[in-house]
Structure formats: C-alpha cells, structure tokens
Scaffold this motif. Sequence first.
Motif, PDB file in Angstrom:
ATOM      1  N   UNK A 113       2.133  -5.839   3.617  1.00 50.27           N
ATOM      2  CA  UNK A 113       2.599  -7.116   3.070  1.00 50.27           C
ATOM      3  C   UNK A 113       2.928  -6.987   1.583  1.00 50.27           C
ATOM      4  N   UNK A 114       2.068  -6.262   0.850  1.00 47.89           N
ATOM      5  CA  UNK A 114       2.322  -6.070  -0.584  1.00 47.89           C
ATOM      6  C   UNK A 114       3.599  -5.277  -0.803  1.00 47.89           C
ATOM      7  N   UNK A 115       3.801  -4.251   0.044  1.00 50.60           N
ATOM      8  CA  UNK A 115       5.038  -3.465  -0.067  1.00 50.60           C
ATOM      9  C   UNK A 115       6.256  -4.322   0.210  1.00 50.60           C
ATOM     10  N   UNK A 116       6.136  -5.215   1.199  1.00 46.14           N
ATOM     11  CA  UNK A 116       7.262  -6.093   1.503  1.00 46.14           C
ATOM     12  C   UNK A 116       7.571  -7.055   0.368  1.00 46.14           C
ATOM     13  N   UNK A 117       6.513  -7.595  -0.270  1.00 38.76           N
ATOM     14  CA  UNK A 117       6.730  -8.504  -1.397  1.00 38.76           C
ATOM     15  C   UNK A 117       7.392  -7.784  -2.568  1.00 38.76           C
ATOM     16  N   UNK A 118       6.925  -6.560  -2.839  1.00 42.89           N
ATOM     17  CA  UNK A 118       7.505  -5.793  -3.933  1.00 42.89           C
ATOM     18  C   UNK A 118       8.963  -5.459  -3.666  1.00 42.89           C
ATOM     19  N   UNK A 119       9.257  -5.044  -2.450  1.00 45.39           N
ATOM     20  CA  UNK A 119      10.642  -4.740  -2.092  1.00 45.39           C
ATOM     21  C   UNK A 119      11.505  -5.988  -2.174  1.00 45.39           C
ATOM     22  N   UNK A 164      -3.024  -0.529   7.443  1.00 51.09           N
ATOM     23  CA  UNK A 164      -3.531  -1.648   6.642  1.00 51.09           C
ATOM     24  C   UNK A 164      -2.432  -2.703   6.491  1.00 51.09           C
ATOM     25  N   UNK A 165      -2.567  -3.860   7.113  1.00 50.58           N
ATOM     26  CA  UNK A 165      -1.538  -4.917   6.994  1.00 50.58           C
ATOM     27  C   UNK A 165      -1.358  -5.406   5.559  1.00 50.58           C
ATOM     28  N   UNK A 166      -2.443  -5.428   4.777  1.00 46.70           N
ATOM     29  CA  UNK A 166      -2.332  -5.911   3.399  1.00 46.70           C
ATOM     30  C   UNK A 166      -1.387  -5.038   2.588  1.00 46.70           C
ATOM     31  N   UNK A 167      -1.484  -3.729   2.778  1.00 48.48           N
ATOM     32  CA  UNK A 167      -0.592  -2.819   2.056  1.00 48.48           C
ATOM     33  C   UNK A 167       0.855  -3.042   2.480  1.00 48.48           C
ATOM     34  N   UNK A 227       6.373   0.058  -3.938  1.00 51.10           N
ATOM     35  CA  UNK A 227       6.621  -0.530  -2.618  1.00 51.10           C
ATOM     36  C   UNK A 227       6.729   0.552  -1.548  1.00 51.10           C
ATOM     37  N   UNK A 228       7.431   1.626  -1.876  1.00 52.11           N
ATOM     38  CA  UNK A 228       7.578   2.722  -0.911  1.00 52.11           C
ATOM     39  C   UNK A 228       6.222   3.375  -0.620  1.00 52.11           C
ATOM     40  N   UNK A 229       5.439   3.620  -1.680  1.00 51.79           N
ATOM     41  CA  UNK A 229       4.129   4.241  -1.496  1.00 51.79           C
ATOM     42  C   UNK A 229       3.200   3.348  -0.680  1.00 51.79           C
ATOM     43  N   UNK A 230       3.168   2.060  -1.010  1.00 55.03           N
ATOM     44  CA  UNK A 230       2.312   1.129  -0.278  1.00 55.03           C
ATOM     45  C   UNK A 230       2.738   1.011   1.184  1.00 55.03           C
ATOM     46  N   UNK A 231       4.039   1.025   1.408  1.00 53.37           N
ATOM     47  CA  UNK A 231       4.517   0.947   2.793  1.00 53.37           C
ATOM     48  C   UNK A 231       4.080   2.188   3.573  1.00 53.37           C
ATOM     49  N   UNK A 232       4.193   3.372   2.937  1.00 54.57           N
ATOM     50  CA  UNK A 232       3.771   4.599   3.615  1.00 54.57           C
ATOM     51  C   UNK A 232       2.289   4.605   3.928  1.00 54.57           C
ATOM     52  N   UNK A 233       1.468   4.170   2.923  1.00 60.67           N
ATOM     53  CA  UNK A 233       0.022   4.134   3.151  1.00 60.67           C
ATOM     54  C   UNK A 233      -0.323   3.121   4.233  1.00 60.67           C
ATOM     55  N   UNK A 234       0.358   1.976   4.197  1.00 61.29           N
ATOM     56  CA  UNK A 234       0.077   0.949   5.203  1.00 61.29           C
ATOM     57  C   UNK A 234       0.421   1.403   6.597  1.00 61.29           C
TER      58      UNK A 234
END
Length: 380
Positions: free
Chosen positions: A31-37, A26-29, A14-21
């Motif tokens: 959103x995925x980070x938010x779901x994981x968190x 990238x909104x998809x990243x 989640x942290x990595x996806x949030x940083x990349x997003x």
Amino acid sequence: MRLTRRGAAVLVAAIVLFGIGQWAGYPLFLATAGAAAGAVIAAVAVTARRPRVAVVRDLYPDRVERGRPAVARLRVRNPGARRQPGFTAGDAVGAGFQSVAVRPLAPGAEAVYHYELPTGGRGRHQVGPLTLDRADALKLGRRRLSTGDTATLWVHPRIYPVNAIAGGHARHHHEGQATEASPRGSLDVREVREYVVGDEVRHLHWKATARTGRLMVRDYADPYQPRFTALLDDRPESLAPPAFEEAVDLAASLAVAAAKADHRCRLVTCGGTDIATRGGTTVVRGLLDELCLLDRADGPGLPLVPAPLLTGGGGTLVVISGRLSEVDHAGLAAVRSRYPEQIVLALGTTKGNFAVPGAKVLSAVDAADAAHRWNAVIAG
C-alpha cells in the motif's frame, strides 16, 4: 519535465517497498509503495504542461551605483482561454538567481511583480534569460522553461560628493605663441595678426590696423581650463580586491566631480586604461560605463607611471594607491616637471606612515574617508 531528487528518491522507495511487499507478503508495504508511486504519477501529470504565458521584464533603473537598490518589474499575462496554474519565475543575475512566485492566472488576466536585483558587485551584469519553473505541491517533479530576452544591468562605482579640483594651467596667455592644443572661441586674445579671408570682421583690431597700415585681427583662443589627471594604481600587489573597489569608487567620484564642473579630466591606470573627457554632464554616463568594466592589471611588476603620462602633462596629478615603493617615488619624480602639483590618496593607511617626496599625501581607510579628507583639504 523531470523528477527532482526528492521525486527520484520516492520513486526508488516505491519500487523497493513493492518488491519487499511482494516477496514478504506484507500488504502495508504494498500500500505504501502504491501511494508513493501515485504521488510520483500525480507530480508528472501536474508538471507535464508547461506554463503558457506572455512575460515582459523591465529593469528600474538599468544603471545604478554599487550598493544602491535596483528592481526588475515582471509583467505576466495569460493569453490563453484556460486557467494558468501558478509557477515560479526567476532571472539569472551574474552568478546568482532571483525568483518570484507567480499566482494562478485566469484567462486574459495579467499580474505585475517586482523583485530586487543584486548590486553589490560593480560591473556589467546580464539579467536573464527568464526561467519559468513549475513544481507540484510535494516538490517531486519540476518543469523548467527559459523564455524571453536578456537585459543588461550596469552597476556603476559608488559616487561620493567631492569638490572639483580647481588647479590647472594658467588661464591667460594674451601675448606670445600658443600651442596647437589651445582650443579656440573664447574672449582671451592669443595674438594680433594680419587679416585673412574668412576671419570675423568684428574681430578687427583698429588700433593695430592704423599703426601698421594693414588689416589686423584679434586671434582668440580658450584658456586652459582647470584639469587634473587621476592615476589609479590597479596593480595586484598594491590593492587587494576590496580595497581596489574602494579605489575605483574614489577615482570615479573625482572624475565625475570634474566632469560636472565642466573641467577636463583624465583617468589613467598602471595597466593601460586611459579615459579622457573634456567635461560636461553629458559625458558622465559614458565615463561610468567604462569604469564598470575596469579590472585590475594582469600581472605584477608594472611601473606606477604608465607611458601616456610620460608624454602628457598639465594640471594636477592625483595618485590613488595603497602602497608605493621607492621605485614608484622615482617614477613620480620623473613626471614632476609635467605635473608640478601631485596629490597621493593612500587608501587603507593611517596618517603618518605614508610619505611621498614632493607630493601632498592624504591617508584614508576607505573611499568615504578619503572623500571627507579631500573636501577638507582641497578647495572646490
């Protein structure tokens, strides 16, 4: 409460996806980070509350033969006013762990669960303490709590049906001197002697009294009962661990058969164990408890015949071993005057390749085979 490996991996992702997003836009990243968190936060919320239940554990039976079934009964009650979510309860048994899934409980409700305990290894095993384990649906978080006391599971050696040996000392010694080891109280006359104050009047010997002119009484003593000594070879070089367990089973079977027949028996090992019993069914439990704790001797180079057998004597000597050397043969020959009848139970061998001078040899592949051969040869 703690995160599982899966939960930690999801949090890092989640942290990595949030940083990349954030960096790439990238909104998809995001959103995925938010779901994981969110899943991790939900797991923390679900497992933050520890199970609040009253748990009682009982073992049935608490003493069992090796390989026979034993179960633990778990009674779980919710004493609170709130619904108790489901969790997993389990016990550490030796090096293993046995668990059961406990369903959700309404306020004041109670449920009973059973689970099998491992009984493949002989010994005294500690069961517990009980571990209550709650996890979320995705197994991201876990709350573990130890509660309750411990119990003891005694795994006894396996007992095979064998005939009790009938050999022993002569049963009658009406005349002459008797040893101090002769217990008193039976109807065998040890000697006729002069009356002393305190003797039973009913034991007066009137013919001897008339002949000597003095009050004479019969002195009674129990005859020596059938007895035998089992010598278990616990040296590491004689029996491998699986074969040693078979040897313990066989020794226990012989000792229990003798005790139940009300015969005296003695179990001796090369490593120094010396267990003696006067017979009777009441001693069987204690005998098997001691055999639970029996282990192989600590080092090589021990003689087959231990010191207690050099001074003891009487009855039949039964040797349980997997390999005997010429030195061992000499040791058995040295005690033949004390144990005139010697029987060797050779485990893990085939008939014809195991010989001991002056002894009867029964070769068998395991304890069950040895018990069968014993019953075919030895009269009960």
